[in-house]
Design a protein around this motif. Structure first.
Motif, PDB file in Angstrom:
ATOM      1  N   THR A  48      48.073  37.295  30.661  1.00 45.14           N
ATOM      2  CA  THR A  48      47.974  35.852  30.905  1.00 45.14           C
ATOM      3  C   THR A  48      46.824  35.549  31.850  1.00 45.14           C
ATOM      4  N   SER A  49      46.449  36.518  32.695  1.00 45.32           N
ATOM      5  CA  SER A  49      45.326  36.288  33.597  1.00 45.32           C
ATOM      6  C   SER A  49      43.994  36.364  32.852  1.00 45.32           C
ATOM      7  N   LEU A  50      43.995  36.915  31.643  1.00 45.56           N
ATOM      8  CA  LEU A  50      42.775  36.998  30.840  1.00 45.56           C
ATOM      9  C   LEU A  50      42.564  35.755  29.984  1.00 45.56           C
ATOM     10  N   HIS A  51      43.639  35.061  29.654  1.00 46.47           N
ATOM     11  CA  HIS A  51      43.572  33.907  28.764  1.00 46.47           C
ATOM     12  C   HIS A  51      44.260  32.720  29.421  1.00 46.47           C
ATOM     13  N   GLU A  52      43.568  32.009  30.251  1.00 48.94           N
ATOM     14  CA  GLU A  52      44.157  30.865  30.940  1.00 48.94           C
ATOM     15  C   GLU A  52      44.641  29.832  29.920  1.00 48.94           C
ATOM     16  N   ASN A  53      45.871  29.402  30.064  1.00 51.76           N
ATOM     17  CA  ASN A  53      46.479  28.341  29.257  1.00 51.76           C
ATOM     18  C   ASN A  53      46.490  28.621  27.749  1.00 51.76           C
ATOM     19  N   ALA A  54      46.341  29.860  27.340  1.00 51.57           N
ATOM     20  CA  ALA A  54      46.371  30.181  25.913  1.00 51.57           C
ATOM     21  C   ALA A  54      47.796  30.537  25.501  1.00 51.57           C
ATOM     22  N   SER A  94      39.613  41.036  40.262  1.00 46.20           N
ATOM     23  CA  SER A  94      39.642  39.584  40.224  1.00 46.20           C
ATOM     24  C   SER A  94      38.205  39.092  40.125  1.00 46.20           C
ATOM     25  N   PRO A  95      37.860  38.472  39.035  1.00 46.12           N
ATOM     26  CA  PRO A  95      38.706  38.129  37.898  1.00 46.12           C
ATOM     27  C   PRO A  95      39.038  39.374  37.077  1.00 46.12           C
ATOM     28  N   PRO A  96      40.121  39.308  36.312  1.00 46.78           N
ATOM     29  CA  PRO A  96      40.503  40.465  35.493  1.00 46.78           C
ATOM     30  C   PRO A  96      39.485  40.757  34.399  1.00 46.78           C
ATOM     31  N   ARG A 142      31.241  50.293  36.710  1.00 43.02           N
ATOM     32  CA  ARG A 142      30.855  50.655  38.083  1.00 43.02           C
ATOM     33  C   ARG A 142      31.565  49.769  39.103  1.00 43.02           C
ATOM     34  N   ASP A 143      31.611  48.466  38.838  1.00 43.97           N
ATOM     35  CA  ASP A 143      32.310  47.537  39.733  1.00 43.97           C
ATOM     36  C   ASP A 143      33.799  47.867  39.800  1.00 43.97           C
ATOM     37  N   LEU A 144      34.397  48.160  38.641  1.00 41.32           N
ATOM     38  CA  LEU A 144      35.828  48.454  38.605  1.00 41.32           C
ATOM     39  C   LEU A 144      36.166  49.739  39.354  1.00 41.32           C
ATOM     40  N   ILE A 145      35.302  50.740  39.250  1.00 50.20           N
ATOM     41  CA  ILE A 145      35.529  51.993  39.988  1.00 50.20           C
ATOM     42  C   ILE A 145      35.469  51.718  41.488  1.00 50.20           C
ATOM     43  N   GLU A 146      34.516  50.909  41.919  1.00 52.73           N
ATOM     44  CA  GLU A 146      34.407  50.572  43.340  1.00 52.73           C
ATOM     45  C   GLU A 146      35.624  49.781  43.818  1.00 52.73           C
TER      46      GLU A 146
END
Length: 189
Positions: free
Chosen positions: A96-102, A143-145, A155-159
């Protein structure tokens, strides 16, 4: 050293290594590395055989897919292998955090799969608790997911995961020191 077809699980230095697959016909867990003479490459291919992206691995009349399909946090296999303490890293974002209001059919299916996987985490964590095996559970969320299939931000996710893990481990050490310093406050009596 790299992974070649001749590397076996008994050659993994410093840690007990295992990889998890799922028998597509029965839903049973297949543990690669339980037999230390098994090929690491075979385990890697099976444990990453994600349906729709990779074909199942055929072994002993079984079709084996990624173990995370039915057990995204394989606590039960770790118990089978004799784990006495676990660090469990959960990478699944709530869809649900990936698809706002879907509220379409695809989003409902994603939510159902997420709920099933979360239930599995709960059941396996309770199993470990019942056997007296501590599980240090970490939710590694961004965040954001980012969707699990999007590797452009790796790279960002590993950090982010590293920072979360450092914070969690520091908290565990604080808790452990408090339990050691004040054991009477932590007893069940």
């Amino acid at each position: 050293m790299g992974i070649t077809s001749d590397i076996r699980f008994d050659q993994a230095p410093h840690a007990r290594l295992a990889m998890i697959g799922t028998d597509l016909e029965t839903g049973k867990t297949v543990i690669y590395g339980q037999d230390l003479s098994q090929s690491v490459l075979d385990g890697l291919l099976a444990s990453t055989a994600i349906p729709s992206w990779f074909v199942p691995v055929e072994k002993d009349a079984q079709l084996i897919i990624d173990g995370g399909i039915l057990s995204n946090l394989p606590i039960e296999p770790a118990l089978t292998l004799g784990a006495t303490e676990m660090i469990a890293l959960d990478l699944m974002n709530d869809p649900t955090s990936l698809h706002e209001n879907a509220i379409g059919a695809t989003q409902q299916l994603e939510k159902l799969v997420f709920a099933i996987l979360q239930r599995q985490v709960f059941v396996e964590t309770e199993l470990a608790k019942a056997q007296g095996v501590p599980v240090h559970y970490m939710q590694l969320r961004s965040s954001p997911p980012v969707p699990i299939w999007d590797f452009s931000k790796h790279r960002d996710l590993i950090e982010i995961g590293y920072d979360i893990a450092c914070h969690e481990i520091a908290d565990w050490h604080k808790t452990k020191r408090a339990e050691t310093a004040y054991p009477a406050l932590n007893s069940a009596d």
